[in-house]
Design a protein around this motif. Sequence first.
Motif, PDB file in Angstrom:
ATOM      1  N   SER A 466       6.379   0.166   1.873  1.00 37.83           N
ATOM      2  CA  SER A 466       7.569   0.255   0.648  1.00 37.83           C
ATOM      3  C   SER A 466       7.282  -0.846   0.018  1.00 37.83           C
ATOM      4  O   SER A 466       7.251  -0.900  -0.872  1.00 37.83           O
ATOM      5  CB  SER A 466       7.938   0.964   0.638  1.00 37.83           C
ATOM      6  OG  SER A 466       9.197   1.458   1.190  1.00 37.83           O
ATOM      7  N   GLN A 467       8.091  -1.448   0.916  1.00 37.04           N
ATOM      8  CA  GLN A 467       8.543  -2.774   0.221  1.00 37.04           C
ATOM      9  C   GLN A 467       7.928  -4.370   0.183  1.00 37.04           C
ATOM     10  O   GLN A 467       6.964  -5.048  -0.822  1.00 37.04           O
ATOM     11  CB  GLN A 467       9.906  -3.584   0.764  1.00 37.04           C
ATOM     12  CG  GLN A 467      11.116  -2.307   1.036  1.00 37.04           C
ATOM     13  CD  GLN A 467      12.068  -3.017   2.054  1.00 37.04           C
ATOM     14  OE1 GLN A 467      12.756  -4.208   1.974  1.00 37.04           O
ATOM     15  NE2 GLN A 467      12.866  -2.199   2.527  1.00 37.04           N
ATOM     16  N   ARG A 468       6.701  -3.924   1.091  1.00 35.39           N
ATOM     17  CA  ARG A 468       5.408  -5.056   1.259  1.00 35.39           C
ATOM     18  C   ARG A 468       4.184  -5.052  -0.005  1.00 35.39           C
ATOM     19  O   ARG A 468       3.412  -5.972   0.226  1.00 35.39           O
ATOM     20  CB  ARG A 468       5.018  -5.030   2.626  1.00 35.39           C
ATOM     21  CG  ARG A 468       4.053  -6.255   3.471  1.00 35.39           C
ATOM     22  CD  ARG A 468       4.635  -7.728   2.275  1.00 35.39           C
ATOM     23  NE  ARG A 468       4.050  -8.267   3.031  1.00 35.39           N
ATOM     24  CZ  ARG A 468       2.652  -9.215   2.813  1.00 35.39           C
ATOM     25  NH1 ARG A 468       3.086  -8.556   2.004  1.00 35.39           N
ATOM     26  NH2 ARG A 468       1.949  -9.726   3.596  1.00 35.39           N
ATOM     27  N   VAL A 469       4.367  -3.455  -0.140  1.00 32.43           N
ATOM     28  CA  VAL A 469       3.255  -3.227  -1.205  1.00 32.43           C
ATOM     29  C   VAL A 469       3.986  -4.281  -3.180  1.00 32.43           C
ATOM     30  O   VAL A 469       4.785  -3.954  -2.469  1.00 32.43           O
ATOM     31  CB  VAL A 469       2.718  -1.874  -1.719  1.00 32.43           C
ATOM     32  CG1 VAL A 469       1.808  -1.603  -0.638  1.00 32.43           C
ATOM     33  CG2 VAL A 469       3.980  -2.039  -2.579  1.00 32.43           C
ATOM     34  N   SER A 470       2.581  -4.781  -3.715  1.00 32.05           N
ATOM     35  CA  SER A 470       3.573  -5.388  -5.141  1.00 32.05           C
ATOM     36  C   SER A 470       2.236  -4.129  -5.948  1.00 32.05           C
ATOM     37  O   SER A 470       1.175  -4.193  -5.528  1.00 32.05           O
ATOM     38  CB  SER A 470       2.811  -7.111  -5.177  1.00 32.05           C
ATOM     39  OG  SER A 470       3.506  -7.573  -3.725  1.00 32.05           O
ATOM     40  N   TRP A 471       3.261  -4.153  -7.345  1.00 33.95           N
ATOM     41  CA  TRP A 471       2.417  -3.691  -8.249  1.00 33.95           C
ATOM     42  C   TRP A 471       1.658  -4.519  -8.773  1.00 33.95           C
ATOM     43  O   TRP A 471       1.951  -5.995  -9.341  1.00 33.95           O
ATOM     44  CB  TRP A 471       3.113  -3.047  -9.451  1.00 33.95           C
ATOM     45  CG  TRP A 471       2.807  -2.152 -10.319  1.00 33.95           C
ATOM     46  CD1 TRP A 471       2.299  -3.006 -11.055  1.00 33.95           C
ATOM     47  CD2 TRP A 471       1.899  -0.949  -9.942  1.00 33.95           C
ATOM     48  NE1 TRP A 471       1.799  -1.559 -12.469  1.00 33.95           N
ATOM     49  CE2 TRP A 471       1.326  -0.844 -11.585  1.00 33.95           C
ATOM     50  CE3 TRP A 471       1.517   0.041  -9.508  1.00 33.95           C
ATOM     51  CZ2 TRP A 471       0.752   0.155 -11.977  1.00 33.95           C
ATOM     52  CZ3 TRP A 471       1.135   0.905  -9.883  1.00 33.95           C
ATOM     53  CH2 TRP A 471       0.517   1.043 -11.129  1.00 33.95           C
ATOM     54  N   SER A 472       0.085  -4.613  -9.106  1.00 33.78           N
ATOM     55  CA  SER A 472      -0.914  -4.763  -9.759  1.00 33.78           C
ATOM     56  C   SER A 472      -0.867  -4.541 -11.062  1.00 33.78           C
ATOM     57  O   SER A 472      -1.360  -3.602 -11.613  1.00 33.78           O
ATOM     58  CB  SER A 472      -1.789  -5.626  -9.503  1.00 33.78           C
ATOM     59  OG  SER A 472      -3.109  -6.294 -10.161  1.00 33.78           O
ATOM     60  N   ASP A 473      -0.435  -5.507 -12.342  1.00 28.20           N
ATOM     61  CA  ASP A 473      -0.682  -4.760 -13.263  1.00 28.20           C
ATOM     62  C   ASP A 473      -2.129  -4.575 -14.372  1.00 28.20           C
ATOM     63  O   ASP A 473      -2.750  -3.912 -14.642  1.00 28.20           O
ATOM     64  CB  ASP A 473      -0.009  -5.330 -14.916  1.00 28.20           C
ATOM     65  CG  ASP A 473       1.372  -5.391 -14.916  1.00 28.20           C
ATOM     66  OD1 ASP A 473       1.407  -4.320 -13.941  1.00 28.20           O
ATOM     67  OD2 ASP A 473       2.191  -6.493 -15.182  1.00 28.20           O
ATOM     68  N   ALA A 474      -2.649  -5.911 -13.619  1.00 26.82           N
ATOM     69  CA  ALA A 474      -4.358  -6.308 -13.927  1.00 26.82           C
ATOM     70  C   ALA A 474      -4.896  -4.890 -13.788  1.00 26.82           C
ATOM     71  O   ALA A 474      -6.180  -4.245 -13.998  1.00 26.82           O
ATOM     72  CB  ALA A 474      -4.253  -7.347 -12.997  1.00 26.82           C
ATOM     73  N   LYS A 475      -4.479  -5.066 -12.506  1.00 27.25           N
ATOM     74  CA  LYS A 475      -5.267  -3.111 -11.748  1.00 27.25           C
ATOM     75  C   LYS A 475      -4.611  -1.485 -11.997  1.00 27.25           C
ATOM     76  O   LYS A 475      -5.520  -0.696 -11.272  1.00 27.25           O
ATOM     77  CB  LYS A 475      -5.578  -3.884  -9.568  1.00 27.25           C
ATOM     78  CG  LYS A 475      -6.555  -4.364  -9.481  1.00 27.25           C
ATOM     79  CD  LYS A 475      -5.748  -4.419  -8.061  1.00 27.25           C
ATOM     80  CE  LYS A 475      -7.516  -5.591  -7.810  1.00 27.25           C
ATOM     81  NZ  LYS A 475      -7.608  -6.601  -8.286  1.00 27.25           N
ATOM     82  N   ASN A 476      -3.364  -1.833 -12.349  1.00 27.94           N
ATOM     83  CA  ASN A 476      -2.771  -0.620 -12.293  1.00 27.94           C
ATOM     84  C   ASN A 476      -2.793  -0.195 -10.862  1.00 27.94           C
ATOM     85  O   ASN A 476      -2.858   1.089 -11.573  1.00 27.94           O
ATOM     86  CB  ASN A 476      -3.358  -0.442 -14.252  1.00 27.94           C
ATOM     87  CG  ASN A 476      -2.545   1.514 -14.432  1.00 27.94           C
ATOM     88  OD1 ASN A 476      -1.151   1.288 -14.284  1.00 27.94           O
ATOM     89  ND2 ASN A 476      -2.490   2.369 -14.631  1.00 27.94           N
ATOM     90  N   GLN A 477      -2.364  -0.621 -10.133  1.00 27.89           N
ATOM     91  CA  GLN A 477      -2.361  -0.501  -8.859  1.00 27.89           C
ATOM     92  C   GLN A 477      -2.282  -0.767  -7.880  1.00 27.89           C
ATOM     93  O   GLN A 477      -0.982  -2.192  -8.379  1.00 27.89           O
ATOM     94  CB  GLN A 477      -3.433  -0.240  -8.393  1.00 27.89           C
ATOM     95  CG  GLN A 477      -4.828   1.636  -8.918  1.00 27.89           C
ATOM     96  CD  GLN A 477      -6.224   1.034  -8.048  1.00 27.89           C
ATOM     97  OE1 GLN A 477      -7.149   0.510  -8.674  1.00 27.89           O
ATOM     98  NE2 GLN A 477      -6.346   2.275  -7.428  1.00 27.89           N
ATOM     99  N   TYR A 478      -1.419  -0.790  -6.528  1.00 32.41           N
ATOM    100  CA  TYR A 478      -0.390  -1.056  -5.869  1.00 32.41           C
ATOM    101  C   TYR A 478      -1.327  -1.988  -4.962  1.00 32.41           C
ATOM    102  O   TYR A 478      -2.366  -1.253  -4.670  1.00 32.41           O
ATOM    103  CB  TYR A 478      -0.024  -0.102  -5.138  1.00 32.41           C
ATOM    104  CG  TYR A 478       1.201   0.759  -5.399  1.00 32.41           C
ATOM    105  CD1 TYR A 478       2.770  -0.604  -5.621  1.00 32.41           C
ATOM    106  CD2 TYR A 478       1.457   1.695  -5.902  1.00 32.41           C
ATOM    107  CE1 TYR A 478       3.865   0.113  -6.487  1.00 32.41           C
ATOM    108  CE2 TYR A 478       2.654   1.927  -6.948  1.00 32.41           C
ATOM    109  CZ  TYR A 478       3.984   1.574  -6.643  1.00 32.41           C
ATOM    110  OH  TYR A 478       4.878   2.056  -7.329  1.00 32.41           O
ATOM    111  N   VAL A 479      -0.980  -3.407  -4.408  1.00 29.58           N
ATOM    112  CA  VAL A 479      -1.796  -4.148  -3.664  1.00 29.58           C
ATOM    113  C   VAL A 479      -1.180  -4.552  -2.687  1.00 29.58           C
ATOM    114  O   VAL A 479       0.196  -4.327  -2.941  1.00 29.58           O
ATOM    115  CB  VAL A 479      -2.668  -4.593  -4.587  1.00 29.58           C
ATOM    116  CG1 VAL A 479      -3.419  -4.732  -6.045  1.00 29.58           C
ATOM    117  CG2 VAL A 479      -1.476  -6.413  -5.124  1.00 29.58           C
TER     118      VAL A 479
END
Length: 772
Positions: A466-479
């Motif tokens: 849960s800490q290793r993911v990032s939120w991508s505004d471009a994809k509007n998803q977690y990466v």
Amino acid sequence: MKDYIVKDEWNIIEEGFDPSLSKISESIFSIGNGRMGQRANFEEKYTGDMLQGSYVAGIYHPDKTRVGWWKNGYPEFSDKVINAANWIGLNIEVNGELLDLNVVKVSEFRRVLNMQEGYLKRSFTAEFDSGALIQVNATRFCSIVDDEVGALRYEIRPLNNNIVVKLGVYIDGDVRNEDANYDERFWKEVAKKDIKSGAVLTLETKRTAFWVTTAMQYEIYIDEQQAELNEQLIEREKFISKESNVKLEKGQSLVIYKYAANLSSENHPKELLESNAIKILESVFKKGFKHLKYEQSEAWANKWKESDILIEGDVAAQQAIRFNIFQLYQTYTGEDARLNIGPKGFTGEKYGGVTYWDTEAYCLPFYLATADQQVARNLLIYRYKHLEKAYENAQALGFSNGAALYPMVTINGTECHNEWEITFEELHRNGAIAYAIFNYVRYTGDNNYLEQYGLEVLIGIARFWSQRVSWSDAKNQYVILGVTGPNEYENNVNNNWYTNTMAVWCMQYTIDTIGLVQQSNANRYSDISIKLNFNLEETGKWNHIIQNMYFPEDKEHGIFLQQDGYMDKEQILVKNLPASERPLNQKWSWDRILRSCFIKQADVLQGIYFFEENYSEDVIRKNYDFYEARTVHESSLSPCVHAILAARLGDEKRAYEFYLRTARLDLDDYNNDTEDGLHITSMAGSWMTVVEGFAGMRVRDGKLHFSPFIPEKWISYAFNIRFRNKIIRFKVTKEEVLVDNNSNEELDIVLKGISIKLAAKGTYKCSLIGKN
């Protein structure tokens, strides 16, 4: 690929002495008992190319890390299992000339590893410059009954003249590791002692301060009459020997029986090591070599009753699977939860004898089905005991709040790997540990494990993801950025499909397990919540990640995309690679490998293997055909996954080809690296290929499912399976499938899609093809 091992169902046989193959054979003919192990070095001195290797389980040294440029987060030390005192050593001179197979003329050389009874035998004839001709027969084993003991019998017979043999029987602790980063020797002497017809040597590891005592005792017979010897004691630092001279007439037989005990301070108080070693040595000395060898044979017979896979009609396949099973049981017995399985076991130094994710992904299924349930449980408890270290490893990389990152490489729970693309990026190892917990519980029904140990581990792993993911505004998803997937021929990639899949699955499985433990043991759940400072509100973020994770795919090909940008690579198929450029890791620069589309081992397909029931056959086939064509299989872990999935798809030809490749990987030296040691963890994949591939065994809804076929070359195959304290015998012939329930309770299974109730001690038979 080499092809010099004679095909035999129960033996590994080498005929003729070829020094260029010596290090390969040292690996192949290795012996061990789970507590100690020994490469197939010669008892007598050998000045040719060799890798001296004697190992004691659990004893390691933190070798100072050596890297070109230090990066924050690198471990300071690289722990490794170290070469221990050489207990087999004999120094033999004939008429003043040293017996050294690199110098004398060797003929009639034969080496046999008897897997059925668990011993190594070697014979040869040696001719010296003086013209003296002798015959030698040597047998040795590491006892699985007295697992701190090794024994050998060494016979010399002069064939053409009377001779004088100068014999030195020794323990040599002045040994080194070939892979020492700074050519350091890892042992210092504590003490040595002279005992009647023997000696004792105690060594201490630098930094870790483990003590290991090696004690030896021997006796010598001439034509079956015990010889009275005038012994001379020889001592050097970390070395002790007894020397004597023996006159032999032509045709007489000189037999040396040597017994050795290796005791460590992991299992005995330091102050009692010497006395305990002598007591154990006295006990086995009284038993004698013949009785010890008989006990060894009986103990191995019991192991084979549980774990053997019988293949009729294909000697190469039969020999290979038994070799794999034999080496697995020589490496790990499951009796000590402090121990684990190194990729090379006790057969070489490469990978440092430390634990990787291989154990959870490949070895656990083997031990689940072939040994008592506690053996597999101990493999998981090993990781639970390292949970505090997993928190520390995560903190070192900037994670917090009880996030756990298990090390890629470890002995004691501390990360000891220092390649940045592995240490910092190959994070999917966390997923393999969570999957092993799931796999164990699914197979055994032991939900109590989740309460006692598993949930704590899962919460730490879920917090990490849960800490290793990032939120991508471009994809509007977690990466998930900057990772290395199972395919180590790709580094620092974004959104590796397998890693993203494992991250989401781990969080969902943790949520499911929380609910289960809450319901089954509310008090234990409360204790865990307090201990970990855990609040159910944390799962809100986990659920958001689960619902909004990005998974790369290629709709044109109908495949899951290995990672972002994979299709930007030039798409060349392995079949179009010149053979002269293989293996890539020995022929290409690392830069060229990383820019290529070629895959070292199953990556997307590893995820499909784990979660096969989630995908249609069409999806599996499209991904399999696409990625297998680009996979060079330069990891020992690769062929078995491809074999199992090929079997799932009904591709019997490729399933069998990959089975032979994984099963005979070391026997035939497919990847030109057997000299470094055997690929122990991938050997479990050979077992998986037969049981999960050809027999189609799966566990679903608490039941065993089978969907078998038989390779064209085989007449039949059969194996035993332990499942929830029951044992069944499963046999497949060209015409039919036979299932015997060898338990006192009935058992429900699913065979070829049909539910069957096996009566206690009952047998079920059906046609292999068509209706039951």
